[in-house]
Design a protein around this motif. Structure first.
Motif, PDB file in Angstrom:
ATOM      1  N   TRP A 160      50.477  41.440  33.797  1.00 59.11           N
ATOM      2  CA  TRP A 160      51.970  40.682  34.462  1.00 59.11           C
ATOM      3  C   TRP A 160      52.227  39.344  34.370  1.00 59.11           C
ATOM      4  CZ3 TRP A 160      55.340  44.747  34.711  1.00 59.11           C
ATOM      5  CH2 TRP A 160      55.173  45.366  34.921  1.00 59.11           C
ATOM      6  N   ALA A 161      52.921  38.591  34.249  1.00 63.42           N
ATOM      7  CA  ALA A 161      53.350  37.665  33.957  1.00 63.42           C
ATOM      8  C   ALA A 161      52.289  36.724  34.615  1.00 63.42           C
ATOM      9  CB  ALA A 161      54.381  36.964  33.842  1.00 63.42           C
ATOM     10  N   ASP A 162      52.326  37.680  36.255  1.00 67.10           N
ATOM     11  CA  ASP A 162      52.381  36.365  37.386  1.00 67.10           C
ATOM     12  C   ASP A 162      50.820  36.950  37.800  1.00 67.10           C
ATOM     13  OD1 ASP A 162      51.687  39.093  38.265  1.00 67.10           O
ATOM     14  OD2 ASP A 162      53.126  39.230  39.809  1.00 67.10           O
ATOM     15  N   GLU A 163      49.788  37.251  37.216  1.00 66.59           N
ATOM     16  CA  GLU A 163      48.074  37.713  36.427  1.00 66.59           C
ATOM     17  C   GLU A 163      48.118  36.107  35.975  1.00 66.59           C
ATOM     18  OE1 GLU A 163      45.936  41.324  36.393  1.00 66.59           O
ATOM     19  OE2 GLU A 163      47.813  41.252  34.930  1.00 66.59           O
ATOM     20  N   ARG A 217      54.069  26.862  31.600  1.00 64.20           N
ATOM     21  CA  ARG A 217      54.384  28.633  32.234  1.00 64.20           C
ATOM     22  C   ARG A 217      54.519  29.544  30.047  1.00 64.20           C
ATOM     23  NH1 ARG A 217      56.714  32.545  35.027  1.00 64.20           N
ATOM     24  NH2 ARG A 217      54.643  32.076  36.221  1.00 64.20           N
ATOM     25  N   HIS A 274      48.942  30.192  31.343  1.00 65.18           N
ATOM     26  CA  HIS A 274      49.810  29.415  31.316  1.00 65.18           C
ATOM     27  C   HIS A 274      49.897  28.255  30.412  1.00 65.18           C
ATOM     28  CE1 HIS A 274      52.564  32.425  33.497  1.00 65.18           C
ATOM     29  NE2 HIS A 274      52.652  32.434  32.320  1.00 65.18           N
ATOM     30  N   SER A 276      58.317  47.306  42.456  1.00 64.82           N
ATOM     31  CA  SER A 276      57.077  46.573  42.593  1.00 64.82           C
ATOM     32  C   SER A 276      56.441  47.288  41.180  1.00 64.82           C
ATOM     33  CB  SER A 276      56.409  48.413  43.795  1.00 64.82           C
ATOM     34  OG  SER A 276      54.869  47.406  44.428  1.00 64.82           O
ATOM     35  N   HIS A 277      54.837  46.717  41.207  1.00 62.16           N
ATOM     36  CA  HIS A 277      54.069  46.788  39.962  1.00 62.16           C
ATOM     37  C   HIS A 277      52.684  46.332  40.511  1.00 62.16           C
ATOM     38  CE1 HIS A 277      54.918  42.110  39.589  1.00 62.16           C
ATOM     39  NE2 HIS A 277      53.649  42.100  39.237  1.00 62.16           N
ATOM     40  N   GLY A 304      58.749  40.091  33.025  1.00 61.58           N
ATOM     41  CA  GLY A 304      57.216  40.139  33.852  1.00 61.58           C
ATOM     42  C   GLY A 304      56.187  40.356  33.602  1.00 61.58           C
ATOM     43  N   SER A 313      47.989  32.046  35.416  1.00 62.02           N
ATOM     44  CA  SER A 313      47.953  30.176  35.834  1.00 62.02           C
ATOM     45  C   SER A 313      47.432  29.549  35.260  1.00 62.02           C
ATOM     46  CB  SER A 313      47.014  31.017  36.967  1.00 62.02           C
ATOM     47  OG  SER A 313      45.974  31.045  37.223  1.00 62.02           O
ATOM     48  N   GLU A 354      56.440  36.488  26.748  1.00 57.35           N
ATOM     49  CA  GLU A 354      57.383  37.304  28.145  1.00 57.35           C
ATOM     50  C   GLU A 354      58.550  38.193  28.371  1.00 57.35           C
ATOM     51  OE1 GLU A 354      55.302  34.453  30.867  1.00 57.35           O
ATOM     52  OE2 GLU A 354      57.316  34.986  32.596  1.00 57.35           O
TER      53      GLU A 354
END
Ligand code: FES
Ligand SMILES: [Fe+2]
Length: 353
Positions: A13-16, A39, A35, A138-139, A106, A18, A103
């Motif tokens: 997931w992109a939010d993992e 990003r 990233h 939600s993921h 998300g 950094s 990407e």
């Protein structure tokens, strides 16, 4: 073990991601992800060409990653751009392999095959559902200690839900359920329908506050899209008995499965819903119920099944097949054919990846 290489796999997931390196095994290949300063995702082979230190033990510095052992630095294309030793030479031999990444919705997707064949137009079409208006999502992700094909088997068979998942299914849902399977190339679609069947606890929760639909029974439908190698979109809906589909409460889900090794799988999931979307308590209950189903019900069951098999190829174990296995057996055959074709092509062409 052979994997389909020329395909997009869900990597993270992109939010993992950094500016800290993330180590992830994909198709038995160690990958480091991060990233860059804009990003944009970066994916490199996770072993330094000097003495093979995992680059994921190093540091991301802007758009480059520095090996934590002797300080070689690599750019997003894998070329060594700084060598703090000797004359500072950075010959091509100091490169690490970089992997195409993109990407979308998300998710960071990685291409494990030939770089020149990576084209974002081959990303799973059904990702478009993420953009449907009126839904919240939600993921999450988990690891399954079993082959990814077994997780596909599980998802292409909705009959297990009433036995394994008290929140997602109700006793009697399989009775009279019809199933239609069709496929086209590397896409398989499985549609199931159970009419006048007990509404599941999940859909009861979604119906809360709507007094027009307090019946015990409803019509349940599922539409599963499997895209080789293992990206699945599953839309489950419920309506009142006999009501038209445009009145349905819908819970679409994604199940993006990526082999880590022959016997372990990264399972990325996302779930959306189109009722009570402003209720934090409903979101929390849904998330808890879904995570519990995947982590505490599916994963242990699939892992336990694997423990009773003498190899990780289900069909080699000569299972007793039931009509509910039609879609999963077909998916295995399609995937097997795709891997065979790719292997033959690779036998005559040099690996340019
Ligand atoms: S192992 Fe990476 S610089 Fe030596
Ligand atoms: Fe399940």
């Amino acid at each position: 073990m052979k994997y389909l290489k020329n395909a997009w796999y869900a990597a993270a997931w992109a939010d993992e991601l950094s500016q800290r390196p993330l180590a992830r095994m994909i198709c038995e290949t160690p990958i480091v992800l991060f990233h860059d300063t804009e990003r944009r995702p970066v994916a490199l082979f996770d072993a330094c060409p000097h003495r093979f230190a995992p680059l994921s033990l190093g540091r991301v510095q802007g758009d480059r990653i520095a090996c934590g052992y002797h300080g070689l630095e690599f750019g997003r294309d894998g070329r060594c751009i700084k060598n703090p030793h000797g004359n500072g030479a950075t010959p091509a031999a100091l490169s690490v392999r970089s992997f195409p990444v993109v990407e979308r919705c998300g998710m960071v997707w990685i291409w494990m095959g030939r770089s020149e064949m990576a084209d974002s137009k081959h990303l799973p079409e059904h990702l478009k559902a993420f953009d449907q208006p009126g839904f919240v999502w939600s993921h999450g992700n988990l690891n399954v200690a079993a082959p990814y094909e077994m997780v596909v088997d599980n998802l292409l068979d909705l009959s297990h839900v009433e036995y394994l998942h008290p929140f997602l299914g109700s006793a009697g849902n399989s009775k009279g359920r019809t199933m239609r399977v069709e496929h086209d190339g590397n896409l398989l679609i499985c549609r199931t329908e159970a009419t006048d069947t007990p509404v599941t606890p999940l859909f009861r929760l979604m119906r809360e506050g709507d007094e027009s639909v307090d019946d015990e029974n409803g019509d349940l439908r599922g539409e599963t899209h499997w895209l080789a190698p293992a990206n699945i979109y599953l839309d489950t809906t419920t309506t009142r008995v006999g009501a038209p589909l445009n009145t349905a409460i819908s819970v679409p889900t994604y199940h993006l499965l990526t082999p880590a090794t022959a016997d372990s799988t990264h399972y990325f999931w996302a779930a959306g819903w189109n009722r009570l979307t402003d209720r934090d308590d409903v979101a929390q209950m849904l998330r808890t119920g879904i995570v519990n189903a995947f982590e505490n019900e599916d994963e242990p069951m699939i892992r336990a099944c694997r423990s009773r098999m003498h190899s990780n190829d289900l069909l080699e174990n000569r299972p007793a097949l039931l009509p509910i296995d039609e879609a999963s057996v077909l998916a295995r055959r399609i995937l097997g054919r795709l891997i065979d074709v790719e292997s033959k092509e690779n036998a005559v062409l040099p690996d340019l990846g």
